[in-house]
Design a protein around this motif. Structure first.
Motif, PDB file in Angstrom:
ATOM      1  N   VAL A 130      -6.616  21.964 -20.695  1.00 50.74           N
ATOM      2  CA  VAL A 130      -6.841  22.960 -21.839  1.00 50.74           C
ATOM      3  C   VAL A 130      -5.793  23.001 -22.832  1.00 50.74           C
ATOM      4  O   VAL A 130      -4.649  22.862 -22.416  1.00 50.74           O
ATOM      5  N   LYS A 131      -6.191  23.435 -24.082  1.00 52.25           N
ATOM      6  CA  LYS A 131      -5.102  23.731 -24.927  1.00 52.25           C
ATOM      7  C   LYS A 131      -5.381  25.100 -25.577  1.00 52.25           C
ATOM      8  O   LYS A 131      -6.512  25.203 -26.012  1.00 52.25           O
ATOM      9  N   LEU A 132      -4.475  25.907 -25.680  1.00 50.49           N
ATOM     10  CA  LEU A 132      -4.490  27.398 -26.116  1.00 50.49           C
ATOM     11  C   LEU A 132      -3.689  27.300 -27.555  1.00 50.49           C
ATOM     12  O   LEU A 132      -2.601  27.049 -27.165  1.00 50.49           O
ATOM     13  N   ARG A 133      -4.221  27.343 -28.589  1.00 48.17           N
ATOM     14  CA  ARG A 133      -3.465  27.232 -29.736  1.00 48.17           C
ATOM     15  C   ARG A 133      -3.621  28.362 -30.951  1.00 48.17           C
ATOM     16  O   ARG A 133      -4.893  28.858 -30.797  1.00 48.17           O
ATOM     17  N   TYR A 134      -2.674  28.718 -31.417  1.00 51.67           N
ATOM     18  CA  TYR A 134      -2.781  29.412 -32.621  1.00 51.67           C
ATOM     19  C   TYR A 134      -2.500  28.885 -34.025  1.00 51.67           C
ATOM     20  O   TYR A 134      -1.723  27.977 -33.986  1.00 51.67           O
ATOM     21  N   PHE A 135      -3.212  29.035 -34.854  1.00 56.08           N
ATOM     22  CA  PHE A 135      -2.910  28.552 -36.534  1.00 56.08           C
ATOM     23  C   PHE A 135      -3.506  28.988 -37.566  1.00 56.08           C
ATOM     24  O   PHE A 135      -4.308  30.000 -37.470  1.00 56.08           O
ATOM     25  N   LEU A 136      -2.689  28.701 -38.742  1.00 52.49           N
ATOM     26  CA  LEU A 136      -3.366  29.313 -40.199  1.00 52.49           C
ATOM     27  C   LEU A 136      -4.089  28.290 -40.799  1.00 52.49           C
ATOM     28  O   LEU A 136      -3.569  26.959 -40.658  1.00 52.49           O
TER      29      LEU A 136
END
Length: 197
Positions: free
Chosen positions: A124-130
């Motif tokens: 799993v990958k948890l990411r934040y991005f604009l």
């Protein structure tokens, strides 16, 4: 003679207001490499500019609107097509119209609650991005910028060990023991099991 132009006629760039002074943190990518990304904490404001630069100055760029999104997303590697967005904020930067020269749009997401830390694991990958988007009829122009989020929390006062027993009467008895009940993402789980027949 060409009637349609399908190539991108503009470039988009997302620049943070405090990019020169903001800390960066190393974060592992899917392929195991470590890259550096801008670091944010829970409750911090995220602000900056979206630059739309025309490749051919003087030519107009028609659009259906320009927006910036701040997204928190969980990706499961076994189900790559589906992403779960647990957090999404959108700011409209421009109404439908046209751009005749390069422009800059300011944005600010104030005191944003970021509930989870950025994480890349085996499954799993948890990411934040604009993500800045210039919406067009045929093909949207879009640019993403990943950031890393750390949550500052106090360690639990009580973190006792766990002991569990499982078994079938007069046949099988298994005991599990773990040294604590609450773990950080970077902790190693240490325990032991005892089987009795």
């Amino acid at each position: 003679m060409s009637f349609f132009s399908f190539g991108q006629s503009a470039e988009i760039d997302v620049v943070l207001n405090d990019a020169e002074t903001r800390k960066k943190a190393e974060h592992k990518s899917e392929d195991g490499k470590k890259d550096k990304y801008f670091l944010f904490y829970d409750g911090e404001t995220v602000s900056g500019k979206v630059n739309v630069t025309l490749k051919n100055p003087g030519k107009r760029l028609e659009h259906q609107g320009i927006k910036i999104e701040f997204v928190g997303q969980i990706e499961l590697y076994y189900d790559r097509g589906n992403h779960h967005e647990f957090f999404s904020l959108v700011k409209d930067l421009a109404r439908p119209g046209e751009i005749t020269q390069s422009q800059t749009f300011d944005f600010e997401f104030t005191h944003v609650e970021k509930p989870y830390e950025s994480y890349t694991g085996q499954n799993v990958k948890l990411r934040y991005f604009l993500r800045a988007t210039v919406t067009r009829r045929l093909n949207d122009l879009s640019k993403e910028m990943d950031i890393v989020v750390h949550t500052l929390s106090t360690y639990p006062e009580l973190n006792s060990s766990i002991k569990m027993e499982v078994g079938i009467e007069d046949c099988l008895h298994i005991e599990f023991e773990y040294n604590k009940s609450k773990y950080h993402l970077k902790d190693v789980i240490v325990g032991r099991s005892i089987s009795c027949w």
